[in-house]
Scaffold this motif. Structure first.
Motif, mmCIF file in Angstrom:
data_model
loop_
_atom_site.group_PDB
_atom_site.id
_atom_site.type_symbol
_atom_site.label_atom_id
_atom_site.label_comp_id
_atom_site.label_asym_id
_atom_site.label_seq_id
_atom_site.Cartn_x
_atom_site.Cartn_y
_atom_site.Cartn_z
ATOM 1 N N PHE A 21 0.742 -1.154 -0.099
ATOM 2 C CA PHE A 21 0.067 0.096 -0.244
ATOM 3 C C PHE A 21 0.701 1.212 -0.059
ATOM 4 O O PHE A 21 0.686 2.091 -0.682
ATOM 5 N N ASN A 46 -7.192 -8.705 1.881
ATOM 6 C CA ASN A 46 -7.328 -7.074 1.708
ATOM 7 C C ASN A 46 -8.524 -6.793 1.292
ATOM 8 O O ASN A 46 -8.800 -5.729 1.268
ATOM 9 N N TRP A 64 -7.079 0.701 0.956
ATOM 10 C CA TRP A 64 -7.018 0.380 -0.650
ATOM 11 C C TRP A 64 -8.269 1.202 -1.163
ATOM 12 O O TRP A 64 -8.359 1.359 -2.169
ATOM 13 N N ASN A 68 -8.276 3.218 -4.519
ATOM 14 C CA ASN A 68 -9.287 3.194 -5.597
ATOM 15 C C ASN A 68 -10.255 4.609 -6.101
ATOM 16 O O ASN A 68 -10.017 4.808 -7.409
ATOM 17 N N LEU A 75 -8.637 -2.486 -8.316
ATOM 18 C CA LEU A 75 -8.263 -3.741 -7.230
ATOM 19 C C LEU A 75 -8.878 -4.838 -7.720
ATOM 20 O O LEU A 75 -10.071 -5.300 -7.365
#
Length: 128
Positions: A21, A46, A64, A68, A75
């Protein structure tokens, strides 16, 4: 340069996913292109919306999702690996408002063919 990131480390318990990340976060701030992030093996954790870290811990799943939303980075989650680890897609065929899956928002399941396509069009693949 175009990059594909392969995350095989679980969301918590190892440094792999958090290091991935941080790398992705730095990469999107450069002139390089982050084409996609592919979660495979234990890395699919994740994308598990049921994981809830302690209130004083960094929430990697939300991080995450923010990556995005802000940078439109794909993803991808390996469908087979997700099923083996109890991560299910939301079933939108039942029109009740009951959520049946635990795949986190903004993550999408795909097969290894998506990883192969990403590797084919990118200059670099980095695995964490």
């Amino acid at each position: 340069m175009n990059y594909t990131i392969l995350v095989t480390g679980s969301a918590y318990g190892t440094q792999n996913a958090s290091t991935a990340f941080l790398f992705c976060q730095a990469l999107v701030k450069t002139t390089h292109i982050l084409h996609s992030i592919f979660f495979y093996c234990d890395g699919v954790s994740n994308a598990n919306s049921m994981i809830t870290p302690a209130i004083d811990e960094f929430n990697l799943i939300k991080a995450w999702q923010k990556l995005n939303k802000k940078y439109q980075v794909n993803l991808y989650v390996c469908y087979s690996a997700a099923l083996r680890r109890g991560i299910l897609e939301n079933d939108n065929t039942d029109h009740s408002n009951i959520k049946k899956g635990n795949l986190a928002l903004f993550f999408q399941t795909s097969g290894l063919i998506e990883l192969a396509n990403s590797i084919n069009i990118c200059d670099r693949i980095i695995q964490f």
